[in-house]
Scaffold this active site. Structure first.
Site, PDB file in Angstrom:
ATOM      1  CG  HIS A  25      -5.882  -1.103   2.214  1.00 27.75           C
ATOM      2  ND1 HIS A  25      -4.507  -0.996   2.298  1.00 27.75           N
ATOM      3  CD2 HIS A  25      -6.364   0.044   2.750  1.00 27.75           C
ATOM      4  CE1 HIS A  25      -4.186   0.168   2.859  1.00 27.75           C
ATOM      5  NE2 HIS A  25      -5.312   0.819   3.143  1.00 27.75           N
ATOM      6  CG  ASP A  73      -2.222  -5.592  -1.740  1.00 25.67           C
ATOM      7  OD1 ASP A  73      -3.374  -5.457  -1.298  1.00 25.67           O
ATOM      8  OD2 ASP A  73      -1.197  -5.330  -1.095  1.00 25.67           O
ATOM      9  NE  ARG A  87       3.062  -8.480   5.780  1.00 22.54           N
ATOM     10  CZ  ARG A  87       1.746  -8.417   5.640  1.00 22.54           C
ATOM     11  NH1 ARG A  87       0.975  -9.137   6.443  1.00 22.54           N
ATOM     12  NH2 ARG A  87       1.205  -7.645   4.721  1.00 22.54           N
ATOM     13  CG  HIS A 122      -3.845  -0.444  -2.138  1.00 19.88           C
ATOM     14  ND1 HIS A 122      -2.809  -1.231  -2.581  1.00 19.88           N
ATOM     15  CD2 HIS A 122      -4.028  -0.731  -0.826  1.00 19.88           C
ATOM     16  CE1 HIS A 122      -2.365  -1.960  -1.568  1.00 19.88           C
ATOM     17  NE2 HIS A 122      -3.084  -1.677  -0.500  1.00 19.88           N
ATOM     18  CB  CYS A 168      -1.014  -0.007   1.148  1.00 18.07           C
ATOM     19  SG  CYS A 168      -0.472  -0.733   2.681  1.00 18.07           S
ATOM     20  CD  GLN A 221      -0.418  -8.637   0.992  1.00 22.45           C
ATOM     21  OE1 GLN A 221       0.142  -7.613   0.628  1.00 22.45           O
ATOM     22  NE2 GLN A 221      -1.081  -8.726   2.128  1.00 22.45           N
ATOM     23  CE  LYS A 244      -8.199  -7.107   9.508  1.00 25.18           C
ATOM     24  NZ  LYS A 244      -7.203  -8.188   9.525  1.00 25.18           N
TER      25      LYS A 244
END
Length: 646
Positions: A518, A386, A366, A388, A337, A384, A472
């Site tokens: 997100h 992902d 991570r 946005h 992000c 991910q 979330k």
């Protein structure tokens, strides 16, 4: 007198001080025998706790999740009592319930516990359970608690007490065991009829590698032997479905100590599987206006300081990468992000330009403790799906609902029918975990509630599970064995646009902040593939499976014909391969069944002479002879039907 309101709206009057068990007895003795705990005014409490004021009451039994949790929490105390008797020098840490069962972390000093010891503990637990010892609650002062555990020489309990407020501390005692605990617990140990201690593992005290490694003993209990038998059957099935086992059998992924723990490598078949999943989602995204972007695997430390990730996770992440330039530091990318925020800023935006939707299959890193790593479900490097979305405040609800549609589209295509939408909120009692104003949090939480309601989702609200920058909507999916997994997620964020000073020019020519959404329908490619493999036991959907057809020539004599069949299948865009091994046809069929390939084509003299193929289907067997055209046509139609349902 006080008024008790039951879940069906019925009201009953009782003397103040009545317990939930007494209320249950007033309804029926049979009900009372099954009550494990109670929910009084929305709070789960002991069924034997006095009720002194008007209250709404829900009686909790084994059929309720809260009832099971209370049952398993009490079972952890029962296990601790047995351990204390068998290993008197044990120091006790924590013993919570978990999704399916419980565990207790203990310090055994130099003693090593064995599988044989588990059987001894189980046996003693059964003996103690049969005594029907009551769980007795006692409120104690902080000084009393410190004195008790100092004399008992339990350092872990003393450390826990340090952070507790005087006046909020309680002990629970059953039999010969007393524990620091806020409860609640079942009325007595007699409810626990069937016991299975399942595993021994290591766990650092408080999850910190700098602390001592404790012994963690897992267990599960039930109110009858029948449930234990069903559990054992399910666990045997779970072993067969273990994605690590299936991944090896299907040659999908591997790990290497030299590469590093928690860093999966995708083999050719696994890479193709992943690529098909990515193509499937990319196609759906492009159709609804997402724009693809690609960002680096690292970022300057200041990027993550701006986003807040460094403050929240820096100490527990992979450590900074230093360059030859003094003072210059980079981090392996923990999130996509912040990068997407910087992409947004590359050009001025008008209210007419919004929403802008950036999508990336971005790999992030991570740090996870070695003991927490598990196949593809807990790794240190993962990708991910992902995206946005940057939108105006008046667009948030509609965009959020469109994202929900995309998540459900993915679930439907891959056979996940049983799911709950979890609204993950911040913990208002511990705001230090989060960034942003109360006003923005409340706006974001309300937007999620409204979107979920308008889409008709079954929802539960969970406090304390929000991301640090926003609430979330997490999709909790149940697999074929009834296990719950968190997969897709959608988040509303008013905070990162503030931190990155994102803007757009509104219709009145003033500068405004966009709202950021997100989203990741898969969650991560690694975790999603793991859950999918276990859900379908390796029998992947026909449109997704790496190899759709295996061609099995009976001998070398038919290899040329097998090559012709393979060529015809490839022209029809069907993924196939030939088993060219010098093996008997029976072994080839058995091996192909183990590989879970949907179709086999057996080729011999008859097939070659007549230009046909003998078709076998995984799990069902012989489907007779077909021409190559008939087979490819039927397969294409089956794939079309499945993909059209998406």
């Amino acid at each position: 007198m006080i008024t008790i309101t039951l879940p069906d709206g019925a009201k009953k009057e009782f003397e103040a001080g009545i317990t939930a068990l007494d209320v249950a007895k007033s309804i029926s003795e049979g009900l009372a025998r099954n009550v494990l705990a109670a929910e009084v005014n929305g709070v789960v409490v002991d069924a034997f706790k006095p009720i002194d004021t008007d209250a709404s009451l829900k009686l909790l039994t084994w059929t309720n999740d809260e009832g099971k949790s209370t049952f398993w929490h009490s079972s952890a105390h029962l296990m601790a009592e047995a351990i204390q008797e068998l290993f008197p020098e044990t120091k006790f840490a924590i013993g919570p319930p978990i999704e399916r069962g419980f565990y207790y972390d203990i310090d055994l000093g130099d003693t090593k516990i064995t599988e044989e010891d588990l059987l001894r503990i189980e046996k003693l637990m059964k003996e103690k359970a049969s005594k029907k010892s009551r769980f007795e609650r006692k409120a104690v002062s902080k000084a009393e608690a410190i004195t008790y555990f100092t004399e008992k020489q339990d350092p872990y309990k003393l450390e826990l007490i340090e952070n507790l407020q005087d006046g909020s501390i309680s002990f629970y005692t059953q039999g010969d065991f007393t524990d620091l605990c806020r409860g609640p617990h079942i009325p007595n140990t007699g409810f626990i009829k069937a016991i299975k201690l399942t595993n021994i593992a290591g766990a650092y005290w408080r999850g910190d590698e700098k602390n001592k490694m404790l012994t963690r003993i897992y267990g599960v209990t039930f109110p009858s032997n029948k449930e234990l038998e069903e559990y054992n059957i399910m666990m045997e099935e779970a072993k067969k479905r273990d994605h690590r086992k299936i991944g090896k059998e299907l040659e999908l992924f591997t790990f290497s100590e030299k590469v590093g723990q928690g860093l999966p490598m995708w083999l050719p078949k696994g890479a193709m599987l992943r690529q098909r999943l990515e193509n499937f989602l990319q196609k759906a995204q492009l159709e609804v206006g997402y724009l693809p972007v690609i960002t680096p695997h690292i970022g300057n430390i200041n990027l993550y300081k701006t986003s807040g990730h460094y403050e929240k996770y820096g100490a527990d992440s992979f450590q900074a990468i230093k360059t030859p330039h003094e003072g210059e530091e980079f981090f392996l990318k923990p999130m996509n992000c912040p990068h997407h925020c910087e992409i947004y800023k590359t050009s001025p935006k008008s209210y007419k330009d919004l929403p802008v939707r950036y999508a990336e299959f971005g790999t992030v890193y991570r740090y996870e403790q070695a003991g927490e790593l598990h196949g593809l479900t807990r790794v240190r490097g993962f990708t991910q799906d992902d995206a946005h979305l940057f939108c105006r405040p008046d667009q948030v609800l509609e965009e959020f609902k469109k994202v929900i549609d995309l998540v459900l589209y993915v679930f439907n295509a891959l056979g996940f029918k049983d799911y709950t939408a979890q609204i993950s909120l911040r913990d208002k009692e511990n705001k230090t975990k989060y960034i942003g104003s109360d006003e923005n949090w409340e706006i974001a939480e309300d937007a999620i509630r409204q979107a979920a309601s308008e889409k008709g989702l079954t929802t539960v609200e969970v406090t304390g599970e929000a991301a640090f920058y926003g609430p979330k909507l997490d999709f909790m999916v149940k697999d074929a064995l009834g296990r719950s997994w968190q997969l897709g997620t959608v988040q509303v964020d008013y905070n990162l646009p503030e931190r990155f000073e994102l803007e757009y020019t509104d219709s009145d020519n003033t500068k405004k902040r966009p709202v950021m959404i997100h989203r990741a329908p898969f969650g991560s490619m690694e975790r999603f593939v793991a859950v999918l493999l276990e859900h379908c036991a390796g029998r992947l959907p026909l449109w997704l499976v790496p190899t759709q057809v295996k061609i099995l020539p009976i001998s070398d004599k038919y290899q040329e014909y097998a090559a012709q069949v393979l060529n015809a299948l490839k022209k029809a865009e069907i993924r196939a391969e030939i088993d060219e091994r010098q093996e008997k046809i029976g072994k080839k069929i058995r091996d192909t069944e183990l590989q879970k390939i949907p179709y086999m084509l057996v080729l011999g003299e008859k097939e070659m002479n007549e230009g046909i193929v003998s078709v076998r289907k995984h799990g069902t067997g012989d489907e007779g002879a077909k021409t190559i055209e008939e087979f490819t046509g039927s397969l294409q139609q089956e794939i079309k039907e499945k993909t059209d349902q998406q």
